[in-house]
Design an enzyme around this catalytic site. Structure first.
Site, PDB file in Angstrom:
ATOM      1  N   LYS A 169      37.157  54.595 -70.481  1.00  0.00           N
ATOM      2  CA  LYS A 169      36.355  53.554 -69.859  1.00  0.00           C
ATOM      3  C   LYS A 169      35.833  54.097 -68.528  1.00  0.00           C
ATOM      4  O   LYS A 169      36.552  54.892 -67.924  1.00  0.00           O
ATOM      5  CB  LYS A 169      37.286  52.365 -69.675  1.00  0.00           C
ATOM      6  N   LYS A 201      48.884  48.174 -74.070  1.00  0.00           N
ATOM      7  CA  LYS A 201      50.103  47.622 -73.451  1.00  0.00           C
ATOM      8  C   LYS A 201      50.891  46.875 -74.515  1.00  0.00           C
ATOM      9  O   LYS A 201      50.327  46.064 -75.242  1.00  0.00           O
ATOM     10  CB  LYS A 201      49.737  46.685 -72.296  1.00  0.00           C
ATOM     11  N   HIS A 252      38.651  44.946 -70.123  1.00  0.00           N
ATOM     12  CA  HIS A 252      40.024  44.492 -70.392  1.00  0.00           C
ATOM     13  C   HIS A 252      40.120  42.993 -70.679  1.00  0.00           C
ATOM     14  O   HIS A 252      40.745  42.568 -71.641  1.00  0.00           O
ATOM     15  CB  HIS A 252      40.932  44.788 -69.195  1.00  0.00           C
ATOM     16  N   GLU A 255      45.728  41.719 -58.802  1.00  0.00           N
ATOM     17  CA  GLU A 255      46.295  42.968 -58.284  1.00  0.00           C
ATOM     18  C   GLU A 255      46.519  42.847 -56.778  1.00  0.00           C
ATOM     19  O   GLU A 255      45.780  42.123 -56.092  1.00  0.00           O
ATOM     20  CB  GLU A 255      45.334  44.129 -58.541  1.00  0.00           C
ATOM     21  N   ARG A 306      37.977  74.207 -64.919  1.00  0.00           N
ATOM     22  CA  ARG A 306      36.959  74.955 -64.174  1.00  0.00           C
ATOM     23  C   ARG A 306      37.617  75.538 -62.915  1.00  0.00           C
ATOM     24  O   ARG A 306      38.454  74.872 -62.308  1.00  0.00           O
ATOM     25  CB  ARG A 306      35.865  73.967 -63.759  1.00  0.00           C
TER      26      ARG A 306
HETATM   27  C1  BG6 Z   1      41.442  50.010 -64.611  1.00  0.00           C
HETATM   28  C2  BG6 Z   1      40.523  49.579 -63.514  1.00  0.00           C
HETATM   29  O1  BG6 Z   1      40.745  50.077 -65.834  1.00  0.00           O
HETATM   30  O2  BG6 Z   1      42.524  49.079 -64.724  1.00  0.00           O
HETATM   31  C3  BG6 Z   1      41.286  49.473 -62.202  1.00  0.00           C
HETATM   32  O3  BG6 Z   1      39.477  50.531 -63.390  1.00  0.00           O
HETATM   33  C4  BG6 Z   1      42.473  48.551 -62.353  1.00  0.00           C
HETATM   34  O4  BG6 Z   1      40.436  49.006 -61.162  1.00  0.00           O
HETATM   35  C5  BG6 Z   1      43.318  48.974 -63.540  1.00  0.00           C
HETATM   36  O5  BG6 Z   1      43.244  48.618 -61.169  1.00  0.00           O
HETATM   37  C6  BG6 Z   1      44.410  47.967 -63.805  1.00  0.00           C
HETATM   38  O6  BG6 Z   1      45.248  48.484 -64.790  1.00  0.00           O
HETATM   39  P1  BG6 Z   1      46.787  48.129 -64.818  1.00  0.00           P
HETATM   40  O7  BG6 Z   1      47.288  48.775 -66.057  1.00  0.00           O
HETATM   41  O8  BG6 Z   1      47.369  48.714 -63.558  1.00  0.00           O
HETATM   42  O9  BG6 Z   1      46.882  46.642 -64.821  1.00  0.00           O
END
Ligand code: BG6
Length: 498
Positions: A159, A193, A251, A227, A57
């Site tokens: 997602k 993964k 996940h 994280e 767009r």
């Molecule tokens: C995403 C989430 O689906 O996965 C994020 O929305 C998250 O909040 C991320 O940080 C983590 O993915 P990865 O591959 O970095 O572990």
């Protein structure tokens, strides 16, 4: 057909395809999709006659190319992006201007595909906000782009798939009204993964696992994604989502199904997904009064992460100062079947924790007594840790004799890295897009799985809705005492990644 490509081992090639991206100027396209497509073309995972068409767009072709190129420079780790490589890639990029809510956009897309000629196969990647999935697929259908008369037509949905059970159901109905379930590829990038797929190989290609993989030997299982990052630029989404929706419903529950499922009769999409579905169906449902004792919610306060000062969640841009959204969530599940009765599965995830690590930890029962004549009580229970990231591999914790004239016991840690050559490991998006192109939906969630997992977390969502306050943890720490309570009766307690 068998192809050994330059970098990745791959046994199936894909047919020439129109790869259409909705959300072609967005963050996912820039960070993940384009870098993956460059590598896939380079390795022969995408057929060289394929085209990449961005539905864009307010942008002309030149500007879009520049945006894609800048993104590749930033996110491709310099992987072969010299001028010649870029020119080859850019020659495949086409643009179709238009808004998603304008019916004529889909007609123009159909015309463009017709004019470009030749290829009938199409993959439509919805890298767009979830509110647009239904309308976009309906638009494609009205323009005659979803009929599989001459080639395949596959739709990739990112997602989050819904925000609760009702919205996930409604979206499934909306999609299934215009396309067949077999055309829908609901992405959960964790399943792409390599280290996650390797869980299945560890389980089903090693005969030592199966005899131990049950309630007779295992005390508890913990599946975690820790994280160090905060919510970055995603506050508008995250404020309404929180960690339970963002990570656990998708996940982590997917990982749990892979760990807990029975061996499928064959390694095909429906056989694997049928087994995963049985796990979800066997999960004990939470009554409202169970929620508090089976879950933990917390939010990061300010602190230090990797040597930097970081602010509290409530001070992040676009976050309400009195927000009670959880940035840490844990749920303790029970699977009511013969294999897992009595083995708690604790799934937990959080942002701004001390370390980044995703793990599946299997804690075995304690040895029944201490045979050795020393002061130690019962030796520590064995643990098998499948490390998913940052560095994939397996860690086995054993007890061993201390060297010397003693039978004192020490802990021995055996580590087996998954891949020594990181360049041989494919990115999740490369694997998943290749699966879409070759029509393999094993690593994608089926409609019933998505609805079932929403149904399971629904009582927790309801209990947490409208909460006014929340526990806080200092950023950069594991300082969440409620986790020790949640895992109090688990051998080894709360397993933090090491
Ligand atoms: C995403 C989430 O689906 O996965 C994020 O929305 C998250 O909040 C991320 O940080 C983590 O993915 P990865 O591959 O970095 O572990």
């Amino acid at each position: 057909m068998s192809t050994q490509n330059k970098r990745l081992h791959c046994t199936e090639t894909s047919a020439p395809t129109n790869i259409v991206i909705f959300g072609a100027t967005g963050d996912l396209t820039k960070r993940k999709l384009m870098p993956a497509l460059v590598r896939m073309l380079d390795c022969g995972l995408v057929h060289p006659d394929s085209r990449i068409i961005g539905v864009v767009r307010d942008m002309d072709h030149g500007k879009w190319l520049q945006l894609v190129r800048d993104g590749l420079m930033e996110f491709s780790n310099g992987d072969g992006m010299d001028d010649q490589c870029w020119q080859t890639f850019a020659a495949r990029l086409k643009i179709v201007p238009g808004d998603l809510d304008d019916e004529t956009t889909y007609g123009r897309l159909a015309e463009s595909l017709e004019q470009l000629g030749g290829m009938k196969n199409a993959m439509f990647y919805c890298a767009i906000p979830p509110g647009w999935y239904g309308k976009t697929v309906t638009g494609l259908n009205r323009a005659g782009l979803t009929a599989e008369d001459e080639g395949y037509r596959r739709i990739v949905i990112e997602k989050p798939f819904g925000m609760d059970l009702a919205s996930a159901r409604a979206l499934n109905r909306e999609l299934q009204a215009v396309i067949d379930e077999s055309q829908i590829y609901r992405i959960d990038h964790y399943l792409g993964k390599e280290s996650v797929q390797n869980l299945l190989v560890y389980r089903f290609a090693n005969s030592i696992m199966e005899p131990l993989w049950n309630r007779n030997y295992i005390d508890n299982i913990q599946i975690s994604v820790a994280e160090t990052l905060g919510i970055e630029y995603r506050a508008k989404y995250y404020e309404h989502s929180g960690a339970l929706r963002d990570m656990i419903q998708s996940h982590l529950m997917q990982l749990m199904t892979l760990v807990a499922m029975e061996p499928p009769v064959e390694f095909t999409a429906n056989a694997v997904r049928d087994e995963k579905m049985k796990v979800l169906r066997a999960l004990r449902r939470f009554r409202p009064q169970d929620v508090n004792t089976h879950s933990v919610a917390a939010q990061y306060a300010s602190g230090h992460v990797n040597g930097d000062d970081v602010q509290a969640y409530v001070r992040e841009d676009d976050v309400s100062p009195d927000s009670a959204t959880e940035t840490f969530a844990a749920v303790r599940f029970h699977i009511d079947n013969w294999r897992w009765q009595g083995v708690p599965f604790t799934l937990w995830t959080g942002k701004r924790l001390e370390k980044k690590a995703s793990e599946v930890m299997i804690r075995f029962r304690k040895p029944p007594f201490n045979l050795f004549d020393n002061h130690a009580s019962i030796p520590a229970a064995n643990a098998l840790v499948f490390r998913l990231q940052p560095d994939g591999g397996v860690v086995l914790r054993m007890n061993a004799k201390m060297p010397g004239l003693t039978t004192d016991i020490q802990r021995l840690v055996m580590r087996a890295p998954y891949a020594n050559d990181a360049t041989a490991v494919a990115d999740a998006y490369e694997i998943l897009m290749h699966d879409v192109l070759t029509g393999d939906s094993t690593l994608f969630s089926r409609a019933d799985e998505v609805e079932e997992s929403w149904e399971i977390v629904e009582p927790i969502l309801s209990a947490w809705k409208g909460r006014f306050s929340i526990e806080r943890y200092r950023a950069g720490t594991w300082d969440i005492p409620a986790m020790d309570t949640l895992t109090r009766d688990c051998v080894g307690g709360w397993h933090r990644p090491t």
